[in-house]
Motif scaffolding. Structure first.
Motif, PDB file in Angstrom:
ATOM      1  N   SER A 136      38.921  38.525  30.957  1.00 55.29           N
ATOM      2  CA  SER A 136      38.631  39.240  29.766  1.00 55.29           C
ATOM      3  C   SER A 136      37.083  39.520  29.656  1.00 55.29           C
ATOM      4  CB  SER A 136      39.112  38.750  28.503  1.00 55.29           C
ATOM      5  OG  SER A 136      38.486  37.238  28.249  1.00 55.29           O
ATOM      6  N   VAL A 137      36.517  38.823  30.743  1.00 55.17           N
ATOM      7  CA  VAL A 137      34.904  39.052  30.669  1.00 55.17           C
ATOM      8  C   VAL A 137      34.640  40.013  31.723  1.00 55.17           C
ATOM      9  CG1 VAL A 137      32.610  37.728  31.175  1.00 55.17           C
ATOM     10  CG2 VAL A 137      34.622  36.512  30.445  1.00 55.17           C
ATOM     11  N   PRO A 138      33.852  41.172  31.196  1.00 47.52           N
ATOM     12  CA  PRO A 138      33.446  42.166  32.075  1.00 47.52           C
ATOM     13  C   PRO A 138      32.417  41.660  33.083  1.00 47.52           C
ATOM     14  CG  PRO A 138      33.348  42.821  29.751  1.00 47.52           C
ATOM     15  CD  PRO A 138      33.562  41.337  29.777  1.00 47.52           C
ATOM     16  N   LEU A 139      32.268  42.358  34.290  1.00 49.42           N
ATOM     17  CA  LEU A 139      31.036  42.067  35.225  1.00 49.42           C
ATOM     18  C   LEU A 139      30.237  43.239  35.220  1.00 49.42           C
ATOM     19  CD1 LEU A 139      33.619  41.119  38.338  1.00 49.42           C
ATOM     20  CD2 LEU A 139      32.555  39.581  36.263  1.00 49.42           C
ATOM     21  N   LYS A 140      28.981  42.922  35.375  1.00 46.77           N
ATOM     22  CA  LYS A 140      27.930  43.783  35.344  1.00 46.77           C
ATOM     23  C   LYS A 140      27.192  43.660  36.618  1.00 46.77           C
ATOM     24  CE  LYS A 140      24.817  41.080  32.598  1.00 46.77           C
ATOM     25  NZ  LYS A 140      24.049  41.122  31.230  1.00 46.77           N
ATOM     26  N   ASP A 173      29.347  48.286  36.471  1.00 44.28           N
ATOM     27  CA  ASP A 173      30.001  47.462  35.702  1.00 44.28           C
ATOM     28  C   ASP A 173      31.385  47.399  36.120  1.00 44.28           C
ATOM     29  OD1 ASP A 173      27.503  46.802  34.568  1.00 44.28           O
ATOM     30  OD2 ASP A 173      27.998  47.916  32.677  1.00 44.28           O
ATOM     31  N   THR A 174      32.096  46.360  35.876  1.00 40.74           N
ATOM     32  CA  THR A 174      33.544  46.498  36.241  1.00 40.74           C
ATOM     33  C   THR A 174      34.144  45.681  34.951  1.00 40.74           C
ATOM     34  OG1 THR A 174      33.352  46.102  38.390  1.00 40.74           O
ATOM     35  CG2 THR A 174      35.436  45.509  37.626  1.00 40.74           C
ATOM     36  N   GLY A 175      35.064  46.414  34.235  1.00 39.94           N
ATOM     37  CA  GLY A 175      35.718  46.082  33.118  1.00 39.94           C
ATOM     38  C   GLY A 175      36.618  44.870  33.160  1.00 39.94           C
ATOM     39  N   ALA A 176      37.116  44.308  32.213  1.00 45.61           N
ATOM     40  CA  ALA A 176      38.129  43.347  32.109  1.00 45.61           C
ATOM     41  C   ALA A 176      39.443  43.773  32.719  1.00 45.61           C
ATOM     42  CB  ALA A 176      38.169  42.767  30.702  1.00 45.61           C
TER      43      ALA A 176
END
Length: 632
Positions: A136-140, A173-176
């Motif tokens: 659930s944690v997005p990546l940036k 960014d890559t969403g959850a």
């Protein structure tokens, strides 16, 4: 109430004011003091009686009263621990169960490479790079870097790369709980059975982190097929000195993107080539362009043949191997597509027939202006006579405008053999010297164990007579001798001697000059001088040691390259990147002052070690120049 239980009154104690004022002190006061203490004890007993006596005036038995001890500090400690545990449990439950949880785990980031693990060299293949964020944690700030296998040629990708080399992608960014992929297509070049590896690196920063993390993935591949096959056919047996022909056949087995092939035959030292079809280039290779329909070597739409003719000279070897390697070139790297080899059994003849040049029976190096002193020796070891024998020496040398590097005008031959010249191609000219019975009567009939010998001297032209700066002329002279004769049955035989290849290197020379001054000859002005006039040179290094207690001065700028003096090792080193043909002289001035003259010292500088590389021949030049002596 039981008579054994004590009773207590709830009435407050009445205040009493019967305390008499303190009398003035007077001596002696001892008796009055004792009286006063007695009164205080009496009053205290009365007050205690009022507190503990019951309504009936009875006092409790203090020996029967149970006193309960209290541990309030320990009780409070356990209460604090219990309450803290409840709060911690509530916090962990909220961390895992609350819907707004932002917990991150690197194990939940997936990176994979998928594609064919077995590939054919020179063919196109597609590979998929898959990355997933399974939490659930997005990546940036995510970046994908690819390290391609050696020999991989990029063609396209469905997502544009960030850099011109097509090795880096900015994913942002890559969403959850998101999954993405990049498809890459390219050609893979490699040698047969060569193993290679794809490497992918995903660099990212979780939303709740202040630092970057990285995930890696690998995929090993193998070059298990070649789009071309290679075969060699030749005689299984041959007599040394007799001709042997070898055929090299290339077949296209499958379609590929390979547009250029190189076929390089390899032969042993005791085999020399008499002809090739088509002619080998200066690197002894055949070049094939398989996508072109018109070719003199094609025997079909997808097949090519090449021929190599030569002879094995006498040697101690019982067999000779002829092999070849088929390669393609990508970005300056060679990749072998196929290899083949055939072995020929050798039978020695009854003729002892050898060629020696400058005392050598094998290949050697020489310089322009030197002489080739050739000796041809023949001994008949057969039981039969050799009739009407003809001896011949053939020399192929570089040529410019049909003028050979060999100075045929100054040949020295006491038997005056016939000389014939033939232009092989624009850069190669052949010269032949032939002797028959008219030149040497013994060749009419050479009996058993009879010998003959011929000596010839032929100079190599110097730089003034032959401009060899053009690399296409080459720098090799090939020499071989041949005998033809008839045996007792009038059958003609033709045998060849050993082949010798002379590599002509440049005429680099080194000279040292010393000018001495001072009352005790303590100051030396020395010059290191290089001269060169035949081939351009590169990577020159001249070094020498300085002896004695001396101070060495070298100018900061030189005519070419750079020079230094190492005070620890006491060594002078002069390095020059290149010396073109247009520069025929280079000099380095060196000043050496003797701080202390040693009468026993005879040498100031050791022999200079000169090293260089000939740009035309590709050979390494390595020799020692003269030392610098002290004249005392």
């Amino acid at each position: 109430m039981s008579p054994e239980e004590p009773s207590f009154s709830s009435k407050p104690l009445a205040e009493t004011n019967d305390q008499e004022p303190k009398p003035r002190r007077s001596k002696p006061r001892t008796a009055k003091k004792i009286e006063t203490n007695s009164n205080k004890q009496t009053k205290l007993s009365q007050q205690l009686t009022q507190i503990y006596q019951d309504n009936e005036g009875r006092l409790p038995d203090m020996r029967k009263i149970k006193i309960k001890k209290s541990h309030s500090g320990l009780k409070n400690f356990f209460i604090v621990i219990f309450v803290g545990a409840l709060l911690a449990a509530a916090a962990w439950a909220g961390f895992f169960l609350m819907p707004n949880n932002k917990k991150f785990s690197a194990d939940q980031i997936a990176l994979n490479i998928s594609g064919p693990k077995n590939v054919m060299s020179g063919t196109a293949a597609s590979y998929k790079i898959i990355y997933e964020n399974n939490q659930s944690v997005p990546l940036k700030q995510a970046t994908l870097n690819i390290q391609y296998p050696d020999g991989f040629v990029f063609i396209s990708s469905d997502v544009a790369a960030k850099n011109p080399g097509h090795t880096e992608w900015q994913l942002n960014d890559t969403g959850a709980h998101k999954k993405k992929e990049i498809n890459i297509t390219g050609l893979t070049y490699g040698s047969l059975n060569q193993k290679k590896s794809w490497r992918a690196f995903l660099t990212y920063q979780p939303e709740n982190f202040n630092s970057q993390l990285q995930q890696a993935a690998f995929l090993d591949i193998n070059i298990d097929k070649s789009p071309f096959s290679l075969a060699i056919t030749g005689p299984s047996k041959t007599i040394t000195g007799n001709g042997a022909e070898y055929i090299f056949t290339i077949k296209k087995e499958q379609q590929s993107e390979i547009s250029k092939l190189e076929l390089k035959p390899v032969w042993p030292q005791n085999f020399f080539i008499t002809s090739s079809s088509p002619a080998l280039n200066k690197d002894n290779k055949w070049i094939i362009e398989p996508n072109k329909t018109s070719s003199s070597t094609s025997v079909g739409a997808d097949s090519w043949t090449f021929k190599l003719s030569g002879k094995f000279s006498s040697s101690t070897l019982a067999a000779g191997d002829i092999s070849a390697s088929l390669s393609t070139v990508n970005n300056g790297n060679y990749f072998s597509l196929a290899d083949a080899k055939t072995t020929t059994e050798l039978t020695q003849n009854d003729i002892d027939f050898n060629l020696a040049i400058n005392g050598s029976l094998v290949n050697f190096n020489d310089q322009p202006g030197d002489n080739l002193n050739m000796t041809l020796s023949l001994k008949n070891q057969s039981p039969q006579d050799l009739k009407n024998a003809i001896l011949k020496i053939t020399l192929d040398a570089p040529a410019i405008k049909k003028q050979s590097l060999l100075n045929w005008a100054k040949i020295e031959d006491k038997l005056d053999g016939d000389v014939h010249g033939t232009q092989i191609n624009d850069n190669l000219r052949r010269g032949e010297i032939v002797w028959d019975k008219t030149k040497l009567p013994e060749l009419a009939k050479l009996g058993k164990n009879q010998t003959v010998s011929i000596d010839v001297q032929l100079p190599i032209k110097d730089a003034q007579s032959f401009n060899s700066a053009d690399a296409s002329t080459g720098a090799k002279i090939t020499a071989v001798a041949e005998i033809s004769f008839k045996d007792g049955d009038n059958i003609t035989h033709v045998y060849s001697s050993n082949q010798i290849v002379i590599t002509v290197n440049s005429d680099l020379k080194f000279e040292t000059r010393d000018s001495v001054s001072g009352s005790n000859n303590e100051k030396h002005k020395i010059s290191w001088i290089l001269t060169n006039s035949f081939h351009p040179l590169k990577n020159l290094t001249i070094s020498a040691d300085v002896y004695g207690d001396a101070a060495v001065e070298i100018p900061s700028s030189t005519s070419a390259g750079s020079a230094i003096f190492d005070r620890t090792s006491k060594k002078i080193t002069w390095t020059i990147p290149e010396m073109p043909e247009s520069v025929d002289t280079l000099a380095l001035p060196i000043t050496i002052t003797l701080n202390k003259v040693n009468p026993t010292q005879k040498m100031l500088i050791s022999k200079a070690h000169v090293q260089a590389e000939d740009s035309i021949s590709g050979e390494k030049l390595d020799f020692l120049g003269d030392e610098t002596n002290l004249n005392q």
